[in-house]
Design an enzyme around this catalytic site. Structure first.
Site, PDB file in Angstrom:
ATOM      1  N   CYS A   1     -34.162  -7.326-147.981  1.00  0.00           N
ATOM      2  CA  CYS A   1     -33.692  -6.810-146.480  1.00  0.00           C
ATOM      3  C   CYS A   1     -34.183  -5.318-146.200  1.00  0.00           C
ATOM      4  O   CYS A   1     -35.517  -5.063-145.953  1.00  0.00           O
ATOM      5  CB  CYS A   1     -32.246  -7.021-146.382  1.00  0.00           C
ATOM      6  SG  CYS A   1     -31.844  -7.017-144.612  1.00  0.00           S
TER       7      CYS A   1
ATOM      8  N   LYS B   1     -31.445  -4.789-155.346  1.00  0.00           N
ATOM      9  CA  LYS B   1     -31.586  -4.346-154.201  1.00  0.00           C
ATOM     10  C   LYS B   1     -31.627  -2.893-154.433  1.00  0.00           C
ATOM     11  O   LYS B   1     -30.516  -2.329-154.952  1.00  0.00           O
ATOM     12  CB  LYS B   1     -30.723  -4.457-152.991  1.00  0.00           C
ATOM     13  CG  LYS B   1     -30.899  -3.938-151.649  1.00  0.00           C
ATOM     14  CD  LYS B   1     -30.086  -4.525-150.567  1.00  0.00           C
ATOM     15  CE  LYS B   1     -30.529  -3.986-149.019  1.00  0.00           C
ATOM     16  NZ  LYS B   1     -29.800  -4.710-148.198  1.00  0.00           N
TER      17      LYS B   1
END
Ligand code: CDT
Length: 330
Positions: free
Chosen positions: A174, A124
């Site tokens: 996300c 991420k």
């Protein structure tokens, strides 16, 4: 030419702090078996799918948080997922906290093929939240404390999947979904299938009541639908949902077409398999016409995207001095 694939977003209901990995893995194995019965060839699990969303918990000593991380993949506890993938011939995407042999910590996702091989890994990039205890917050969001910024960029790889010899697969995690830059870097590698998992609270504690839960879901869907449309790709977005450690996560997992339409959506906030029969050939229309990047993009005008981080203030318009004749420039 049609390139069919049956895919699933495997939404997970809450995983409480005390729940062991084995219990979460058991739930995921059951979803894989259900997927097999429905003819699914790829199952996408959420971000940090093996544990509670632990960045809401503060550890003064960061090393104390290491028990949330995986130092091996597969491990004894996650091996059943790899076994069921091999047994059923299904690929899966898994989000987890990664502790590398060199001691680095990442919020990571992998794509595992039906043979049990890790085909693609992503770490991420956009880490939301804060690094220190914030007394103003009822629930902490300590991703900046526990994770380093991902060092793999946004990779896309052509992988065999289902009966297809090659699918251009990419990932984000996300908060990345809110950043058009992430989508475009994948789009520039001809991505056809974006897999992403998320844990998003229903409440924005910084919004002072101006962002009700329905807007939180709207912004999530808006970002995914826009990203898919503008880059002519499918997107499979799998949530962790429900009330976890007293904090509500909004769920609403979706599968989105390259036209930006939601083609399947979760109905519950529990463990739920959201499936769709997709045709990857539908990615060609957008990329051959309105988003034919090679014909229409203008990188010479986009310099700020990579040279600048925060926004600057614009120059201020200055009224022209009145001309002696009393007339303006006309
Ligand atoms: N996990 C994650 O990235 N969640 C964020 C919410 C952060 S609120 C501080 C999201 O963008 O959904």
């Amino acid at each position: 030419m049609s390139r069919p694939l049956t895919v699933a977003a495997a939404q997970l209901g809450p995983i409480q702090r005390a729940e062991p990995r084995a219990a979460a893995v058991d739930r995921m194995v059951r979803l894989m078996e259900q997927a097999h019965r429905r003819g699914v060839q790829l199952v996408v699990f959420p971000e940090l799918a093996l544990t509670t969303f632990f960045p809401r918990h503060y550890h003064a000593d960061r090393a104390e948080a290491d028990h949330w991380f995986e130092s091996a993949m597969p491990s004894n506890e996650t091996a059943p997922l790899f076994d069921v993938a091999r047994r059923l011939g299904i690929a899966f995407h898994l989000g987890y906290a990664e502790l590398t042999p060199g001691g680095q910590h990442f919020n990571t996702a992998i794509l595992v093929g039906p043979g049990g091989d890790i085909m693609l890994k992503y770490r991420k990039v956009h880490l939301p939240g804060h690094a220190e205890w914030d007394p103003a917050r009822q629930v902490q969001h300590l991703e900046k404390r526990y994770f380093e910024v991902g060092d793999l960029g946004f990779p896309v790889l052509r992988v065999p999947m289902g009966g297809l010899p090659g699918v251009n697969a990419g990932m984000m995690i996300c908060n990345d979904r809110r950043w058009p830059e992430a989508w475009r870097v994948l789009g520039l590698q001809s991505v056809e299938l974006v897999m992403l998992g998320y844990n998003t609270p229903s409440t924005n504690q910084s919004a002072a009541g101006f962002e009700p839960p329905h807007l939180r879901v709207f912004h999530s869907h808006l970002s995914i639908q826009a990203g898919a449309y503008q880059n002519a790709t499918y997107a499979i977005a799998a949530a962790k949902a429900g009330t976890e450690d007293g904090c509500e996560l909004f769920g609403n997992s979706i599968i989105v077409s390259p036209a930006g339409e939601i083609v399947a959506q979760a109905e519950t906030w529990g463990d739920e398999l959201v499936t769709a029969d997709i045709d990857l050939d539908r990615c060609t229309l957008g990329r051959a016409t309105i988003f034919a990047f090679d014909r229409h993009r203008r990188p010479e005008a986009y310099g700020r995207i990579t040279s600048q981080v925060g926004a600057t203030e614009p120059a201020v318009w200055a009224a022209p001095a009145p001309s002696p004749s009393g007339r303006g420039l006309g």
